[in-house]
Design a protein around this motif. Structure first.
Motif, PDB file in Angstrom:
ATOM      1  N   LEU A  68      29.810  31.982  42.396  1.00  0.00           N
ATOM      2  CA  LEU A  68      29.533  32.329  41.000  1.00  0.00           C
ATOM      3  C   LEU A  68      29.381  33.837  40.797  1.00  0.00           C
ATOM      4  O   LEU A  68      29.343  34.311  39.665  1.00  0.00           O
ATOM      5  N   ARG A  69      29.277  34.581  41.901  1.00  0.00           N
ATOM      6  CA  ARG A  69      29.210  36.035  41.796  1.00  0.00           C
ATOM      7  C   ARG A  69      30.588  36.655  41.569  1.00  0.00           C
ATOM      8  O   ARG A  69      30.698  37.838  41.229  1.00  0.00           O
ATOM      9  N   ILE A  70      31.637  35.861  41.776  1.00  0.00           N
ATOM     10  CA  ILE A  70      32.997  36.346  41.547  1.00  0.00           C
ATOM     11  C   ILE A  70      33.254  36.391  40.045  1.00  0.00           C
ATOM     12  O   ILE A  70      32.891  35.454  39.319  1.00  0.00           O
ATOM     13  N   PRO A  71      33.869  37.462  39.535  1.00  0.00           N
ATOM     14  CA  PRO A  71      34.109  37.595  38.098  1.00  0.00           C
ATOM     15  C   PRO A  71      34.791  36.372  37.499  1.00  0.00           C
ATOM     16  O   PRO A  71      35.693  35.794  38.098  1.00  0.00           O
ATOM     17  N   TRP A  72      34.328  35.982  36.325  1.00  0.00           N
ATOM     18  CA  TRP A  72      34.815  34.883  35.505  1.00  0.00           C
ATOM     19  C   TRP A  72      34.376  33.500  35.988  1.00  0.00           C
ATOM     20  O   TRP A  72      34.401  32.545  35.212  1.00  0.00           O
ATOM     21  N   LEU A  73      33.996  33.347  37.251  1.00  0.00           N
ATOM     22  CA  LEU A  73      33.617  32.025  37.741  1.00  0.00           C
ATOM     23  C   LEU A  73      32.294  31.547  37.147  1.00  0.00           C
ATOM     24  O   LEU A  73      32.063  30.344  37.035  1.00  0.00           O
ATOM     25  N   LEU A  74      31.427  32.478  36.776  1.00  0.00           N
ATOM     26  CA  LEU A  74      30.168  32.092  36.128  1.00  0.00           C
ATOM     27  C   LEU A  74      30.454  31.435  34.779  1.00  0.00           C
ATOM     28  O   LEU A  74      29.869  30.404  34.437  1.00  0.00           O
ATOM     29  N   ALA A  75      31.388  32.008  34.030  1.00  0.00           N
ATOM     30  CA  ALA A  75      31.772  31.435  32.740  1.00  0.00           C
ATOM     31  C   ALA A  75      32.472  30.094  32.927  1.00  0.00           C
ATOM     32  O   ALA A  75      32.216  29.134  32.184  1.00  0.00           O
ATOM     33  N   ILE A  76      33.352  30.012  33.919  1.00  0.00           N
ATOM     34  CA  ILE A  76      34.060  28.749  34.194  1.00  0.00           C
ATOM     35  C   ILE A  76      33.067  27.668  34.599  1.00  0.00           C
ATOM     36  O   ILE A  76      33.149  26.518  34.148  1.00  0.00           O
ATOM     37  N   GLY A  77      32.099  28.041  35.455  1.00  0.00           N
ATOM     38  CA  GLY A  77      31.067  27.089  35.859  1.00  0.00           C
ATOM     39  C   GLY A  77      30.246  26.618  34.670  1.00  0.00           C
ATOM     40  O   GLY A  77      29.867  25.444  34.583  1.00  0.00           O
ATOM     41  N   GLY A  78      29.976  27.521  33.722  1.00  0.00           N
ATOM     42  CA  GLY A  78      29.240  27.154  32.521  1.00  0.00           C
ATOM     43  C   GLY A  78      29.997  26.146  31.669  1.00  0.00           C
ATOM     44  O   GLY A  78      29.421  25.189  31.153  1.00  0.00           O
ATOM     45  N   VAL A  79      31.306  26.362  31.535  1.00  0.00           N
ATOM     46  CA  VAL A  79      32.135  25.417  30.763  1.00  0.00           C
ATOM     47  C   VAL A  79      32.156  24.052  31.437  1.00  0.00           C
ATOM     48  O   VAL A  79      32.040  23.011  30.782  1.00  0.00           O
ATOM     49  N   LEU A  80      32.300  24.030  32.767  1.00  0.00           N
ATOM     50  CA  LEU A  80      32.266  22.761  33.508  1.00  0.00           C
ATOM     51  C   LEU A  80      30.926  22.054  33.329  1.00  0.00           C
ATOM     52  O   LEU A  80      30.863  20.831  33.179  1.00  0.00           O
ATOM     53  N   LEU A  81      29.861  22.829  33.313  1.00  0.00           N
ATOM     54  CA  LEU A  81      28.526  22.246  33.164  1.00  0.00           C
ATOM     55  C   LEU A  81      28.322  21.681  31.756  1.00  0.00           C
ATOM     56  O   LEU A  81      27.610  20.686  31.582  1.00  0.00           O
ATOM     57  N   LEU A  82      28.940  22.277  30.748  1.00  0.00           N
ATOM     58  CA  LEU A  82      28.900  21.707  29.401  1.00  0.00           C
ATOM     59  C   LEU A  82      29.536  20.322  29.400  1.00  0.00           C
ATOM     60  O   LEU A  82      29.019  19.381  28.777  1.00  0.00           O
ATOM     61  N   GLU A 184      27.829  35.861  32.128  1.00  0.00           N
ATOM     62  CA  GLU A 184      29.067  36.301  32.770  1.00  0.00           C
ATOM     63  C   GLU A 184      29.183  37.823  32.641  1.00  0.00           C
ATOM     64  O   GLU A 184      29.053  38.369  31.541  1.00  0.00           O
ATOM     65  N   PRO A 185      29.378  38.535  33.772  1.00  0.00           N
ATOM     66  CA  PRO A 185      29.422  40.009  33.728  1.00  0.00           C
ATOM     67  C   PRO A 185      30.369  40.587  32.680  1.00  0.00           C
ATOM     68  O   PRO A 185      30.070  41.620  32.069  1.00  0.00           O
ATOM     69  N   HIS A 186      31.482  39.929  32.434  1.00  0.00           N
ATOM     70  CA  HIS A 186      32.432  40.444  31.443  1.00  0.00           C
ATOM     71  C   HIS A 186      31.902  40.316  30.018  1.00  0.00           C
ATOM     72  O   HIS A 186      32.352  41.034  29.120  1.00  0.00           O
ATOM     73  N   PHE A 187      30.944  39.378  29.785  1.00  0.00           N
ATOM     74  CA  PHE A 187      30.400  39.182  28.451  1.00  0.00           C
ATOM     75  C   PHE A 187      29.085  39.926  28.227  1.00  0.00           C
ATOM     76  O   PHE A 187      28.642  40.054  27.080  1.00  0.00           O
ATOM     77  N   LEU A 188      28.454  40.387  29.306  1.00  0.00           N
ATOM     78  CA  LEU A 188      27.141  41.024  29.196  1.00  0.00           C
ATOM     79  C   LEU A 188      27.123  42.199  28.216  1.00  0.00           C
ATOM     80  O   LEU A 188      26.197  42.303  27.400  1.00  0.00           O
ATOM     81  N   PRO A 189      28.106  43.112  28.252  1.00  0.00           N
ATOM     82  CA  PRO A 189      28.068  44.227  27.303  1.00  0.00           C
ATOM     83  C   PRO A 189      28.071  43.764  25.851  1.00  0.00           C
ATOM     84  O   PRO A 189      27.493  44.415  24.980  1.00  0.00           O
ATOM     85  N   PHE A 190      28.703  42.628  25.581  1.00  0.00           N
ATOM     86  CA  PHE A 190      28.788  42.115  24.219  1.00  0.00           C
ATOM     87  C   PHE A 190      27.455  41.519  23.766  1.00  0.00           C
ATOM     88  O   PHE A 190      27.047  41.683  22.614  1.00  0.00           O
TER      89      PHE A 190
END
Length: 232
Positions: A68-82, A184-190
């Motif tokens: 989950l530390r790999i970029p985008w996998l945190l977001a993908i894991g979140g979608v799977l968990l939904l 997700e690191p890519h979304f954090l700035p937003f």
């Protein structure tokens, strides 16, 4: 995350609760696989099978925490968990493919293999709730798995008596999933300078999952009531 802190214990409670909510299937697998064994052998099958499943579960969850530390996998894991949260509410609980075994090691093997096959939801959920902290994974699973083994029947009866617990569990899963996506690191700035938007997204995710699951569950229950009438 410090050992002695409110956030540590809240995360630990969250992990244990999530694992218990998702453990109904695992408890049924244990019971079905060992039900043909002599009573004095059943206990050994449950202990050995659950022990093997626990080791695999810890290894798999630690691996997912690292992934989950790999970029985008945190977001993908979140979608799977939904999706998993929605499945918790709509699953019909069918386990016809689990075959009862009449020997100790065959039952142990069945328990371990079935748990590994069915445990992906637990792994993703616990890894997400742990917030990438390995020690939380190990402690949480060490606490919750024995409860599943020794108290699974009681917990299943509790869920049957108080169905709202399932909705509470699905809500916790949806919250964890939405939190993973927003972290997700890519979304954090937003989201960093828009906390209200972040909380709004989390709230919407919880509402959509609970409402969607409720509608699907209600429709399935209505169809089951109508089927016997049509057959008559």
């Amino acid at each position: 995350m410090e050992w002695i802190s409110a956030s540590f214990f809240l995360s630990l409670i969250n992990i244990v609760f999530i694992d218990l909510i998702l453990a109904g299937d695992n408890a049924i697998v244990i019971g079905m696989a060992a039900r043909r064994l002599p009573h004095n052998v059943q206990k050994k099958a449950i202990i050995y099978g659950t022990g093997g499943a626990l080791v695999l579960r810890i290894i798999a969850t630690l691996l997912v925490v690292w992934l989950l530390r790999i970029p985008w996998l945190l977001a993908i894991g979140g979608v799977l968990l939904l999706f998993i949260a929605y499945k918790v509410l709509t699953d019909d609980g069918s386990h016809d493919s689990i075959e009862a075994k009449d020997s100790l090691w065959a039952a142990v093997r069945t328990i371990i293999i079935a748990d590994a096959a069915m445990g992906l939801d637990n792994v993703i959920a616990v890894a997400g709730a742990a917030g990438q902290h390995m020690i939380l994974v190990v402690i949480g699973l060490l606490i919750s798995v024995p409860i599943v083994v020794w108290g699974s029947t009681l917990f299943i009866k509790l869920l049957d008596r108080f169905p709202w617990i399932v909705y509470l569990g699905a809500g916790v899963l949806a919250y964890t999933a939405a939190k993973m996506i927003t972290e997700e690191p890519h979304f954090l700035p937003f989201f960093e300078d828009k906390p209200i938007l972040r909380y709004l997204l989390i709230a919407i995710a919880i509402i959509v999952i609970l409402y969607g699951g409720y509608r699907k569950k209600s429709a399935a229950s209505k169809n089951r009531r109508q089927t016997p009438r049509e057959q008559m």
